[in-house]
Scaffold this motif. Structure first.
Motif, mmCIF file in Angstrom:
data_model
loop_
_atom_site.group_PDB
_atom_site.id
_atom_site.type_symbol
_atom_site.label_atom_id
_atom_site.label_comp_id
_atom_site.label_asym_id
_atom_site.label_seq_id
_atom_site.Cartn_x
_atom_site.Cartn_y
_atom_site.Cartn_z
ATOM 1 N N GLU A 194 27.104 10.380 13.522
ATOM 2 C CA GLU A 194 26.519 10.829 12.247
ATOM 3 C C GLU A 194 25.063 10.947 12.683
ATOM 4 O OE1 GLU A 194 27.776 12.398 9.760
ATOM 5 O OE2 GLU A 194 29.721 11.168 9.205
ATOM 6 N N ILE A 195 24.356 12.305 12.286
ATOM 7 C CA ILE A 195 22.897 12.383 12.613
ATOM 8 C C ILE A 195 22.512 12.977 11.185
ATOM 9 C CG2 ILE A 195 21.082 13.426 13.790
ATOM 10 C CD1 ILE A 195 23.289 13.959 16.120
ATOM 11 N N PHE A 196 21.506 12.331 10.472
ATOM 12 C CA PHE A 196 20.930 12.847 9.490
ATOM 13 C C PHE A 196 19.646 12.395 9.292
ATOM 14 C CE2 PHE A 196 22.713 8.783 8.737
ATOM 15 C CZ PHE A 196 21.850 7.824 7.845
ATOM 16 N N LEU A 197 18.883 13.160 8.407
ATOM 17 C CA LEU A 197 17.278 12.985 8.030
ATOM 18 C C LEU A 197 17.136 12.394 6.532
ATOM 19 C CD1 LEU A 197 15.721 16.661 9.272
ATOM 20 C CD2 LEU A 197 15.415 14.086 10.023
ATOM 21 N N ALA A 198 16.215 11.755 6.469
ATOM 22 C CA ALA A 198 15.772 11.246 5.059
ATOM 23 C C ALA A 198 14.210 11.485 5.016
ATOM 24 C CB ALA A 198 16.290 9.767 5.095
ATOM 25 N N SER A 199 13.917 11.503 3.760
ATOM 26 C CA SER A 199 12.463 11.550 3.516
ATOM 27 C C SER A 199 11.889 10.362 3.239
ATOM 28 C CB SER A 199 12.391 12.310 2.170
ATOM 29 O OG SER A 199 12.658 11.394 1.059
ATOM 30 N N GLN A 200 10.469 10.365 3.642
ATOM 31 C CA GLN A 200 9.838 9.084 3.576
ATOM 32 C C GLN A 200 9.944 8.128 2.333
ATOM 33 O OE1 GLN A 200 5.661 9.575 4.123
ATOM 34 N NE2 GLN A 200 5.251 10.548 2.334
ATOM 35 N N GLN A 201 10.433 8.886 1.090
ATOM 36 C CA GLN A 201 10.745 7.954 -0.198
ATOM 37 C C GLN A 201 12.238 7.484 0.006
ATOM 38 O OE1 GLN A 201 9.725 11.300 -0.074
ATOM 39 N NE2 GLN A 201 7.404 10.583 -0.594
ATOM 40 N N GLY A 202 12.768 7.783 1.050
ATOM 41 C CA GLY A 202 14.271 7.221 1.048
ATOM 42 C C GLY A 202 15.158 8.237 0.333
ATOM 43 N N PHE A 203 15.179 9.412 0.326
ATOM 44 C CA PHE A 203 16.290 10.540 -0.030
ATOM 45 C C PHE A 203 16.700 11.026 1.099
ATOM 46 C CE2 PHE A 203 13.666 9.607 -3.938
ATOM 47 C CZ PHE A 203 14.560 9.541 -4.796
ATOM 48 N N MET A 204 18.096 11.579 0.768
ATOM 49 C CA MET A 204 18.680 12.188 2.012
ATOM 50 C C MET A 204 18.238 13.488 1.981
ATOM 51 S SD MET A 204 22.906 10.939 2.273
ATOM 52 C CE MET A 204 22.651 11.381 3.825
ATOM 53 N N LEU A 205 18.189 14.114 3.319
ATOM 54 C CA LEU A 205 17.541 15.732 3.564
ATOM 55 C C LEU A 205 18.642 16.281 3.952
ATOM 56 C CD1 LEU A 205 13.972 15.025 4.669
ATOM 57 C CD2 LEU A 205 14.627 15.634 2.337
ATOM 58 N N THR A 206 19.714 15.736 4.718
ATOM 59 C CA THR A 206 20.797 16.372 5.439
ATOM 60 C C THR A 206 22.091 15.720 5.010
ATOM 61 O OG1 THR A 206 20.454 15.278 7.325
ATOM 62 C CG2 THR A 206 19.438 17.614 7.142
ATOM 63 N N PRO A 207 23.204 16.238 5.059
ATOM 64 C CA PRO A 207 24.339 15.584 4.613
ATOM 65 C C PRO A 207 25.107 14.996 5.717
ATOM 66 C CG PRO A 207 24.723 17.808 4.572
ATOM 67 C CD PRO A 207 23.453 17.589 5.163
ATOM 68 N N LEU A 208 26.065 13.834 5.606
ATOM 69 C CA LEU A 208 26.790 13.440 6.327
ATOM 70 C C LEU A 208 28.124 14.365 6.431
ATOM 71 C CD1 LEU A 208 27.295 9.657 5.151
ATOM 72 C CD2 LEU A 208 25.603 10.774 6.974
ATOM 73 N N LYS A 209 28.842 14.230 7.407
ATOM 74 C CA LYS A 209 29.910 15.193 8.008
ATOM 75 C C LYS A 209 30.962 15.521 6.631
ATOM 76 C CE LYS A 209 30.392 14.096 12.926
ATOM 77 N NZ LYS A 209 30.902 13.589 13.858
ATOM 78 N N GLN A 210 31.405 14.561 6.123
ATOM 79 C CA GLN A 210 32.338 14.529 5.268
ATOM 80 C C GLN A 210 31.624 14.637 3.713
ATOM 81 O OE1 GLN A 210 35.413 15.577 6.139
ATOM 82 N NE2 GLN A 210 34.813 15.279 8.474
ATOM 83 N N MET A 211 30.690 14.782 3.597
ATOM 84 C CA MET A 211 29.878 14.482 2.198
ATOM 85 C C MET A 211 30.163 15.994 1.365
ATOM 86 S SD MET A 211 25.944 13.181 1.414
ATOM 87 C CE MET A 211 26.469 11.616 1.960
ATOM 88 N N GLU A 212 30.644 15.856 0.320
ATOM 89 C CA GLU A 212 30.626 17.087 -0.456
ATOM 90 C C GLU A 212 29.749 17.137 -1.621
ATOM 91 O OE1 GLU A 212 34.821 17.061 -2.052
ATOM 92 O OE2 GLU A 212 35.831 17.070 0.039
ATOM 93 N N ASP A 213 29.692 18.165 -2.035
ATOM 94 C CA ASP A 213 28.619 18.341 -3.250
ATOM 95 C C ASP A 213 27.181 17.644 -2.741
ATOM 96 O OD1 ASP A 213 30.630 19.730 -4.783
ATOM 97 O OD2 ASP A 213 31.229 17.882 -5.359
ATOM 98 N N PHE A 214 26.980 18.102 -1.494
ATOM 99 C CA PHE A 214 25.656 17.405 -1.286
ATOM 100 C C PHE A 214 24.514 18.478 -1.936
ATOM 101 C CE2 PHE A 214 21.835 17.688 1.616
ATOM 102 C CZ PHE A 214 21.594 16.363 1.400
ATOM 103 N N ARG A 215 23.447 17.694 -2.291
ATOM 104 C CA ARG A 215 22.043 18.120 -2.855
ATOM 105 C C ARG A 215 20.967 17.479 -2.272
ATOM 106 N NH1 ARG A 215 21.903 18.327 -9.120
ATOM 107 N NH2 ARG A 215 22.816 16.310 -9.152
ATOM 108 N N VAL A 216 19.844 18.271 -1.625
ATOM 109 C CA VAL A 216 18.687 17.793 -1.200
ATOM 110 C C VAL A 216 17.917 16.869 -2.153
ATOM 111 C CG1 VAL A 216 16.469 18.403 -0.102
ATOM 112 C CG2 VAL A 216 18.710 19.705 0.570
ATOM 113 N N LEU A 217 17.610 15.668 -1.754
ATOM 114 C CA LEU A 217 16.615 14.963 -2.441
ATOM 115 C C LEU A 217 17.265 14.290 -3.845
ATOM 116 C CD1 LEU A 217 13.150 16.981 -2.328
ATOM 117 C CD2 LEU A 217 13.905 14.979 -0.885
ATOM 118 N N ASN A 218 18.534 14.436 -3.493
ATOM 119 C CA ASN A 218 19.166 13.690 -4.672
ATOM 120 C C ASN A 218 19.938 12.319 -4.476
ATOM 121 O OD1 ASN A 218 20.716 14.264 -7.597
ATOM 122 N ND2 ASN A 218 22.727 14.119 -6.255
ATOM 123 N N ARG A 219 20.296 12.043 -3.383
ATOM 124 C CA ARG A 219 20.908 10.568 -3.252
ATOM 125 C C ARG A 219 19.787 9.783 -2.517
ATOM 126 N NH1 ARG A 219 26.547 8.925 -0.146
ATOM 127 N NH2 ARG A 219 26.174 6.723 -0.601
#
Length: 204
Positions: free
Chosen positions: A125-150
């Protein structure tokens, strides 16, 4: 000006969502989206507030465009007068974060002809997070992903980067509760913000 931006500028980079020319008061005076002309909603954005000195890349934020909300990146740069080199406004290019998601996921590489990508290797898995700790890109099997939501600030590589810009290369427990091997980076994009890049895969 609007026609010039749409016909001559925007086609130069197919990843551009929109282009604005903004005066010193923060009013949009030229745009690839003519409905934005006359608006002053950009004057509070960081890329506009920072324009006095140099080009500035603004961190990911949510932006409403043509009825959709999505994660975007805005880049502002000073517009200089040809007469005396004084600053007369700001040129802003806005990009969809989905372009970066496409690169990280390997979709763009495959679209350009690659037979395999780093993401194709097993459980990697390769992914980005913000400096506040929110996901910017999803994992492979992640459904209904929204930027800065998790928020994933409890994940070890994210926490260490947030707290002390510490990059690691070791094992940790991933978001699914499994032990993985991985590495992280804390790229400082601008002086006032950074991203967190994580690569991990199962131990087996």
């Amino acid at each position: 000006l609007n026609t010039h931006l749409k016909v001559n500028k925007k086609p130069l980079d197919t990843d551009i969502l929109e282009i604005h020319v903004i005066d010193l008061e923060g009013i949009i005076i030229g745009s690839t989206d003519e409905e934005e002309i006359g608006e002053d909603k950009e004057k509070a954005q960081q890329y506009f507030l920072k324009w006095q000195k140099e080009t500035y890349v603004q961190d990911v934020h949510i932006y409403a465009h043509e009825g959709n909300e999505e994660g975007v990146i805005a880049i502002g740069t000073p517009l200089l007068s040809r007469a005396d080199n004084s600053i007369i406004g700001v040129l802003m290019n806005r990009y969809k974060l989905s372009d970066i998601q496409e690169v990280i996921s390997g979709k763009r590489a495959r679209r350009l002809g690659a037979l395999t990508t780093l993401q194709d290797i097993g459980t990697r898995e390769i992914f980005l997070a913000s400096q506040q700790g929110f996901m910017l890109t999803p994992l492979k099997q992640m459904e209904d992903f929204r930027v800065l939501n998790r928020r994933i600030d409890a994940l070890e590589p994210v926490a260490k980067c947030m707290q002390a810009s510490e990059e690691i290369n070791k094992d940790w427990i991933n978001l699914q509760g499994n032990k993985v091997l991985g590495a992280s980076m804390c790229p400082q994009v601008e002086n006032d913000w950074k991203w967190i890049l994580v690569v991990e895969q199962d131990e087996k």
